[in-house]
Motif scaffolding. Structure first.
Motif, PDB file in Angstrom:
ATOM      1  N   GLU A 168       0.838  -1.204   0.000  1.00 23.11           N
ATOM      2  CA  GLU A 168       0.000   0.000   0.000  1.00 23.11           C
ATOM      3  C   GLU A 168       0.873   1.254   0.000  1.00 23.11           C
ATOM      4  O   GLU A 168       1.848   1.355   0.736  1.00 23.11           O
ATOM      5  CB  GLU A 168      -0.915  -0.001   1.229  1.00 23.11           C
ATOM      6  N   GLY A 169       0.523   2.196  -0.860  1.00 19.42           N
ATOM      7  CA  GLY A 169       1.295   3.421  -0.977  1.00 19.42           C
ATOM      8  C   GLY A 169       2.324   3.385  -2.083  1.00 19.42           C
ATOM      9  O   GLY A 169       2.832   4.431  -2.504  1.00 19.42           O
ATOM     10  N   ARG A 170       2.643   2.208  -2.580  1.00 17.86           N
ATOM     11  CA  ARG A 170       3.528   2.084  -3.742  1.00 17.86           C
ATOM     12  C   ARG A 170       2.692   2.294  -5.008  1.00 17.86           C
ATOM     13  O   ARG A 170       1.493   2.004  -5.031  1.00 17.86           O
ATOM     14  CB  ARG A 170       4.163   0.696  -3.782  1.00 17.86           C
ATOM     15  N   ASN A 171       3.315   2.759  -6.067  1.00 20.94           N
ATOM     16  CA  ASN A 171       2.593   3.012  -7.316  1.00 20.94           C
ATOM     17  C   ASN A 171       2.369   1.702  -8.068  1.00 20.94           C
ATOM     18  O   ASN A 171       2.976   1.442  -9.110  1.00 20.94           O
ATOM     19  CB  ASN A 171       3.368   4.006  -8.180  1.00 20.94           C
ATOM     20  N   VAL A 172       1.513   0.859  -7.498  1.00 23.03           N
ATOM     21  CA  VAL A 172       1.237  -0.448  -8.083  1.00 23.03           C
ATOM     22  C   VAL A 172      -0.261  -0.740  -8.030  1.00 23.03           C
ATOM     23  O   VAL A 172      -1.012  -0.111  -7.271  1.00 23.03           O
ATOM     24  CB  VAL A 172       1.988  -1.581  -7.353  1.00 23.03           C
ATOM     25  N   THR A 173      -0.682  -1.699  -8.829  1.00 21.69           N
ATOM     26  CA  THR A 173      -2.041  -2.240  -8.786  1.00 21.69           C
ATOM     27  C   THR A 173      -1.942  -3.711  -8.425  1.00 21.69           C
ATOM     28  O   THR A 173      -1.150  -4.454  -9.024  1.00 21.69           O
ATOM     29  CB  THR A 173      -2.756  -2.071 -10.140  1.00 21.69           C
ATOM     30  N   VAL A 174      -2.698  -4.115  -7.420  1.00 26.79           N
ATOM     31  CA  VAL A 174      -2.645  -5.483  -6.908  1.00 26.79           C
ATOM     32  C   VAL A 174      -4.004  -6.148  -7.062  1.00 26.79           C
ATOM     33  O   VAL A 174      -5.021  -5.619  -6.617  1.00 26.79           O
ATOM     34  CB  VAL A 174      -2.233  -5.507  -5.415  1.00 26.79           C
ATOM     35  N   ILE A 205      -5.559  -3.049  -4.539  1.00 28.93           N
ATOM     36  CA  ILE A 205      -4.836  -1.782  -4.581  1.00 28.93           C
ATOM     37  C   ILE A 205      -4.803  -1.325  -6.034  1.00 28.93           C
ATOM     38  O   ILE A 205      -4.502  -2.115  -6.928  1.00 28.93           O
ATOM     39  CB  ILE A 205      -3.392  -1.927  -4.058  1.00 28.93           C
ATOM     40  N   GLU A 206      -5.156  -0.067  -6.266  1.00 29.19           N
ATOM     41  CA  GLU A 206      -5.110   0.484  -7.617  1.00 29.19           C
ATOM     42  C   GLU A 206      -4.284   1.761  -7.585  1.00 29.19           C
ATOM     43  O   GLU A 206      -4.613   2.703  -6.854  1.00 29.19           O
ATOM     44  CB  GLU A 206      -6.516   0.775  -8.142  1.00 29.19           C
ATOM     45  N   ASP A 207      -3.205   1.778  -8.336  1.00 29.28           N
ATOM     46  CA  ASP A 207      -2.292   2.921  -8.375  1.00 29.28           C
ATOM     47  C   ASP A 207      -1.882   3.363  -6.971  1.00 29.28           C
ATOM     48  O   ASP A 207      -1.833   4.548  -6.652  1.00 29.28           O
ATOM     49  CB  ASP A 207      -2.936   4.089  -9.126  1.00 29.28           C
ATOM     50  N   GLY A 208      -1.607   2.395  -6.131  1.00 30.70           N
ATOM     51  CA  GLY A 208      -1.099   2.668  -4.790  1.00 30.70           C
ATOM     52  C   GLY A 208      -2.154   2.883  -3.722  1.00 30.70           C
ATOM     53  O   GLY A 208      -1.831   2.947  -2.535  1.00 30.70           O
ATOM     54  N   LYS A 209      -3.419   2.987  -4.117  1.00 29.72           N
ATOM     55  CA  LYS A 209      -4.483   3.259  -3.144  1.00 29.72           C
ATOM     56  C   LYS A 209      -5.318   2.005  -2.896  1.00 29.72           C
ATOM     57  O   LYS A 209      -5.698   1.304  -3.833  1.00 29.72           O
ATOM     58  CB  LYS A 209      -5.375   4.391  -3.649  1.00 29.72           C
TER      59      LYS A 209
END
Length: 408
Positions: A72-78, A380-384
C-alpha cells in the motif's frame, strides 16, 4: 552488525516494508536498472506455485492482509484471490493458477518480492494445514497450541492464520489479541508438579486453579502427571463436579501405549460414574492422520501444535508475464511460465478453476456446466487501497463453507 547485540533476531515492520529483508540480488538489480534508466519499466507479475505441500489437491490461500500492508502506498495495482480462498496449484486444464498479480513500475517494488512471497508461503502453509486438521476433526474442537514450536515473534502470525484456516481457538495471548478473541488453554504439568512438591498432593492444583482463575474460563484438568489417566480423570471429576468442563490427556509417547484405548477407558470411567458432561481434550503429536481414530475413541477436542505451526510453506514463485512497451501490454515470460495477463474463473458449485487471458469472457464450468465467476479482485489500484480484506472471523467462515465442497 552494529546494534544487533541489543535486540532479538527478527525484522521490524519498517525494516520489512523498506525492503531490508530482500535477497541481495534485487538490490544489485536496482543498481543495474538505475544505471540504464529502466527502473520505470512497467511490468505485470504473477504469483503461482507448481505444486502444493505433500502433493495436496488443494490449499488455503492466505497472507493477503500482510501483502497489502507491504505494498500500500507504492505506485502499483494489486489483484488477488480473496483471503481464505481454497485454491489449486493448477486449473482444470493443468495451467498454473495465479493467486496474486502486481502491476507497476518495477523499481516501485522489486525489493519487496522476497517478503511478499514469504508472507504468502508461510500464511498459506499454516492455513492449509489448519483447514485439513479441522476437516479431519469435523464438529469437534481444534485448538492451536503451536506457538512454542516457532520463533516467538511469529506467534501472532501463526495463531492468526491457524484460526483463519479453521482452528476453533488459539493459546498464545498476543495471537488471540490480534484476532479479537480470548486465548484458550488448560494448565501445564509444572503447576501440578509444584503443588505435589510443596504440599504432597498434586490434585490441590486443580482446586487452586478453580479458586483463582476467572469463572468464565473452562475448567480443564490435566490428568496424566503422576498416575493412571483413568484414575486421575475420575479424581478430578469428583473434586470439581459440575464445574469440570474437561480433562486433558498429554501422555508422553514413552508411556502412551495405545492412545485410543486410553481415551476409551477414560471415557468409559467417566460415563459409568455419572460424569458424562466431562469432555476429553488430547494433545501431543496430533495431526490430521490420527484425529479420526482418536475422535472415534471419544476425544472431544484436539490441541494441535507443531503440525500447524511448523506446516510446510507453499512454494510460491513470482514472475514477469507481461511488460508495457510504448503504452501497450506485451506478453513475455521465461521458459516454463505462461505469458500474458490472466484471470482465474471459479465454479462455486464444484470449486473447479479455469485460467484464461484477462480479456476473456467468463466461461462455463468444464465439470458441471455452471457459470463461472472471476476470482482475482483489485485490492490496490495505483497505490491506493480500493478493497479491504475481510475480518478473520468472516475469512474463517468462508474457509469452512468451502471445505464442505472439497472432494475427499
Amino acid at each position: 552488525m552494529s546494534g544487533w547485540d541489543e535486540r532479538f533476531i527478527y525484522a521490524t515492520f519498517d525494516e520489512v516494508r523498506s525492503g531490508l529483508t530482500t535477497d541481495v540480488y534485487f538490490s544489485r538489480t536496482r543498481k543495474v536498472l538505475e544505471k540504464y534508466g529502466l527502473l520505470d519499466t512497467v511490468v505485470h507479475m504473477e504469483v503461482t506455485t507448481s505444486k502444493l505441500p505433500n502433493d495436496y489437491e488443494w490449499g488455503v490461500y492466505a497472507g493477503l492482509r500482510e501483502v497489502l500492508k507491504l505494498l500500500e502506498g507504492r505506485n502499483v495495482t494489486v489483484r488477488s484471490l480473496p483471503e481464505g480462498t481454497i485454491f489449486h496449484a493448477k486449473d482444470f486444464y493443468g495451467y498454473k493458477v495465479p493467486v496474486l498479480t502486481v502491476e507497476g513500475p518495477y523499481g516501485e517494488f522489486l525489493e519487496l518480492e522476497t517478503p511478499l512471497l514469504g508472507f504468502l508461503a508461510s500464511a498459506s502453509g499454516i492455513a492449509t494445514k489448519a483447514a485439513r486438521v479441522k476437516r479431519a476433526a469435523g464438529e469437534k474442537l481444534v485448538l492451536s497450541f503451536g506457538a512454542r514450536r516457532q520463533h516467538p515473534a511469529l506467534a501472532p502470525f501463526i495463531e492468526y492464520y491457524a484460526y483463519v484456516g479453521g482452528a476453533d481457538a488459539v493459546s498464545a495471548i498476543l495471537g488471540a489479541e490480534a484476532l479479537g478473541i480470548r486465548a484458550t488453554g488448560t494448565m501445564p504439568h509444572s503447576l501440578l508438579i509444584i503443588f505435589r512438591g510443596v504440599y504432597g498432593d498434586h490434585t490441590l492444583a486443580w482446586k487452586a486453579y478453580d479458586e483463582v482463575i476467572e469463572k468464565d474460563v473452562n475448567r480443564v484438568a490435566l490428568v496424566d502427571t503422576f498416575y493412571d489417566e483413568t484414575e486421575e480423570a475420575l479424581v478430578a471429576a469428583k473434586l470439581l463436579g459440575p464445574k469440570l468442563w474437561g480433562v486433558r490427556l498429554d501422555t508422553p509417547g514413552s508411556r502412551r501405549g495405545n492412545f485410543e484405548e486410553i481415551i476409551r477407558e477414560v471415557r468409559w470411567k467417566l460415563d459409568i460414574n455419572g460424569y458424562n458432561h466431562v469432555k476429553i481434550v488430547v494433545s501431543g503429536g496430533i495431526d490430521e492422520e490420527n484425529i479420526p481414530a482418536l475422535a472415534r475413541a471419544g476425544a472431544d477436542a484436539f490441541g494441535v501444535g507443531a503440525a500447524i505451526s511448523t506446516a510446510q510453506p507453499v512454494d510460491f514463485a513470482m514472475d514477469i508475464t507481461a511488460m508495457k512497451i510504448k503504452g501497450e501490454w506485451r506478453p513475455i515470460a521465461k521458459r516454463g511460465k505462461l505469458s500474458g495477463r490472466k484471470q482465474v474463473y471459479r465454479c462455486d458449485e464444484c470449486l473447479a478453476d479455469v485460467v484464461a487471458p484477462s480479456d476473456t469472457q467468463a466461461p462455463r464450468c468444464p465439470k458441471c456446466g455452471k457459470p463461472m465467476r472471476p476470482l482475482l479482485e483489485t485490492y490496490i489500484e495505483d497505490g491506493k487501497r480500493v478493497k479491504k480484506v475481510e475480518d478473520p472471523h468472516s475469512v474463517r467462515k468462508y474457509v469452512l463453507e468451502q471445505l464442505k465442497k472439497v472432494e475427499l
